[in-house]
Design a protein around this motif. Structure first.
Motif, mmCIF file in Angstrom:
data_model
loop_
_atom_site.group_PDB
_atom_site.id
_atom_site.type_symbol
_atom_site.label_atom_id
_atom_site.label_comp_id
_atom_site.label_asym_id
_atom_site.label_seq_id
_atom_site.Cartn_x
_atom_site.Cartn_y
_atom_site.Cartn_z
ATOM 1 N N LYS A 1 46.495 39.399 42.034
ATOM 2 C CA LYS A 1 46.628 40.411 40.974
ATOM 3 C C LYS A 1 46.748 39.738 39.607
ATOM 4 O O LYS A 1 46.087 40.161 38.645
ATOM 5 C CB LYS A 1 47.846 41.294 41.263
ATOM 6 N N SER A 2 47.570 38.707 39.510
ATOM 7 C CA SER A 2 47.734 37.987 38.244
ATOM 8 C C SER A 2 46.423 37.350 37.807
ATOM 9 O O SER A 2 46.095 37.328 36.612
ATOM 10 C CB SER A 2 48.816 36.917 38.382
ATOM 11 N N ARG A 3 45.665 36.853 38.779
ATOM 12 C CA ARG A 3 44.371 36.236 38.479
ATOM 13 C C ARG A 3 43.414 37.271 37.869
ATOM 14 O O ARG A 3 42.698 36.983 36.903
ATOM 15 C CB ARG A 3 43.772 35.652 39.758
ATOM 16 N N MET A 4 43.427 38.483 38.421
ATOM 17 C CA MET A 4 42.554 39.525 37.872
ATOM 18 C C MET A 4 42.998 39.935 36.481
ATOM 19 O O MET A 4 42.163 40.144 35.586
ATOM 20 C CB MET A 4 42.511 40.741 38.793
ATOM 21 N N ILE A 5 44.303 40.068 36.269
ATOM 22 C CA ILE A 5 44.805 40.438 34.944
ATOM 23 C C ILE A 5 44.334 39.427 33.898
ATOM 24 O O ILE A 5 43.789 39.792 32.851
ATOM 25 C CB ILE A 5 46.344 40.537 34.948
ATOM 26 N N GLU B 1 40.553 37.784 29.507
ATOM 27 C CA GLU B 1 39.686 36.756 28.926
ATOM 28 C C GLU B 1 38.264 37.261 28.728
ATOM 29 O O GLU B 1 37.615 36.944 27.719
ATOM 30 C CB GLU B 1 39.667 35.512 29.829
ATOM 31 N N GLN B 2 37.763 38.029 29.675
ATOM 32 C CA GLN B 2 36.333 38.359 29.682
ATOM 33 C C GLN B 2 36.007 39.768 29.195
ATOM 34 O O GLN B 2 34.826 40.091 28.983
ATOM 35 C CB GLN B 2 35.770 38.178 31.099
ATOM 36 N N ASP C 1 37.304 36.833 41.186
ATOM 37 C CA ASP C 1 36.402 36.311 40.155
ATOM 38 C C ASP C 1 35.085 37.079 40.140
ATOM 39 O O ASP C 1 34.521 37.353 39.074
ATOM 40 C CB ASP C 1 36.143 34.814 40.391
ATOM 41 N N PHE C 2 34.589 37.429 41.307
ATOM 42 C CA PHE C 2 33.341 38.189 41.420
ATOM 43 C C PHE C 2 33.504 39.557 40.754
ATOM 44 O O PHE C 2 32.658 39.997 39.969
ATOM 45 C CB PHE C 2 32.967 38.347 42.889
ATOM 46 N N ALA C 3 34.611 40.232 41.061
ATOM 47 C CA ALA C 3 34.846 41.565 40.497
ATOM 48 C C ALA C 3 34.988 41.504 38.977
ATOM 49 O O ALA C 3 34.443 42.349 38.252
ATOM 50 C CB ALA C 3 36.087 42.187 41.125
ATOM 51 N N VAL C 4 35.711 40.506 38.486
ATOM 52 C CA VAL C 4 35.900 40.374 37.040
ATOM 53 C C VAL C 4 34.566 40.140 36.346
ATOM 54 O O VAL C 4 34.257 40.754 35.307
ATOM 55 C CB VAL C 4 36.884 39.228 36.723
#
Length: 378
Positions: A266-270, A275-276, A364-367
């Motif tokens: 979850k933190s990675r997605m946030i 960033e992107q 990463d794919f979803a982001v």
């Protein structure tokens, strides 16, 4: 490539769970209400499952009643508590799951007084207002969910339980999103009734349970048999119950490890979205790890022509996510939760929800696909 990020709607069945279910699908087929050997064997398995769940929740086996899932359990507790204790007033919130809000709406039409507790700007219950309502009303049922299924906000269930206990209110909590993800100690938690659905923690669909505190028993909701200690008529979903107990056992066994891992996703997605995707924000307290479910992230997106087709486009890109509650799929109106908190907003919203089977690569794919949909350079 398909990425599944809708675990708040349902989770994949754990292979360990399937293995314990199989014999009761193929070999141990007796009706648990029958007194012959086939029936007795199945009855023993059900009671063993009930005992295991009671041990995990630190309650007695008699306080666990198996149901078809969380929706039935919510309906049963609210409606039966109303009739059992001649309750005059329901205190709830406008952002509860529809299993609660629709039940409360029907009861209001039948003459039960209903009051909505105030919420703060992020969608948390105003506990001072709740206490004020409890002080000024008698014969009360409070129904507030432990964690919101759309924005992930966590309720201070211990404090609410203490308040309800002080003012002798019947406290029901929809805990469908938190059973199997947080530990519930029913010896210390002042809850009269709570609910669970197995498919939210890698168990089978179509089975759940309600906990009813032994000194707050309620009338039966479904009639037509003496099953579930005269609390729910109908032949039990045997292999579902077996799978439910195993899934909860696994969840408790691995909870600390999985919580840490899923929170990292979850933190990675946030961080990735920040960033992107300029202009991104997060609905409710979804991005606050101290006040929200570690399994749910509700993303608020800038106004764009993409918003109307967002979920469809994500699906085309191989990503399964939700615009809110899966129970509202096909509805012509938007999320009642987001509509309550952000009236008139034209921002897009998507709920991503995670499980132990997701990977950093999934995130990463979803982001990257989200950023591409909004025509942002990754």
């Amino acid at each position: 490539m398909r990425i599944y990020l809708d675990n708040a709607a349902t989770t994949p069945l754990d292979p360990e769970v399937f293995e314990v279910m199989k014999p009761f699908m193929l070999e141990d087929f007796g009706n648990p209400s029958s007194t012959h050997a086939h029936g007795r064997k199945v009855r023993a398995a059900i009671e063993s499952s009930r005992k295991k769940i009671a041990e995990l929740l630190n309650c007695t086996p008699g306080e666990i009643i198996f149901t078809s899932g969380g929706t039935e359990a919510d309906n049963a507790i609210i409606r039966s508590a109303i009739s059992t204790y001649n309750i005059k007033t329901i205190i709830s919130s406008p952002i509860e799951h529809h299993a609660v809000t629709h039940t409360v709406d029907h009861l209001a039409k039948e003459g039960v007084n209903t009051i909505m507790v105030n919420l703060d700007a992020n969608g948390h219950v105003d506990l001072q207002h709740l206490e004020h309502l409890l002080k000024n009303n008698k014969d009360v049922l409070v129904s507030l969910m432990h964690a919101n299924n759309e924005i992930g906000n966590l309720l201070d269930i211990n404090r609410v339980g203490e308040l309800c206990n002080t003012y002798n209110a019947f406290f029901h909590s929809d805990t469908v999103q938190t059973v199997g993800h947080y530990k519930h100690d029913m010896k210390t938690l002042h809850v009269c009734g709570l609910t669970a659905g197995a498919h939210k923690f890698h168990g089978p669909k179509g089975v759940g349970f309600m906990y009813i505190r032994k000194d707050r028993k309620i009338h039966s909701f479904i009639h037509g048999g003496a099953q579930e200690r005269n609390m729910r008529g109908g032949t039990e979903n045997v292999y579902g119950i077996i799978g439910l107990a195993k899934a909860l056992e696994i969840a408790y066994r691995d909870m600390d490890e999985h919580k840490k891992y899923i929170q990292s996703l979850k933190s990675r997605m946030i961080e990735g979205l920040k960033e992107q995707l300029p202009g991104v924000s997060f609905n409710g307290d979804s991005a606050n790890p101290e006040r929200s479910l570690y399994t749910v992230l509700n993303v608020s997106l800038p106004e764009s022509e993409e918003n109307d087709m967002l979920l469809f486009n994500l699906d085309l890109q191989g990503i399964s996510a939700s615009g809110g509650s899966a129970c509202s799929s096909g509805a012509t109106t938007g999320s009642h939760v987001l509509g309550t908190l952000y009236p008139g907003s034209k921002r897009g919203a998507v709920r991503f929800s995670f499980s132990k089977y997701n990977t950093p690569e999934d995130i990463d794919f979803a982001v990257s696909k989200m950023a591409a949909l909004y025509k942002v350079e990754a």
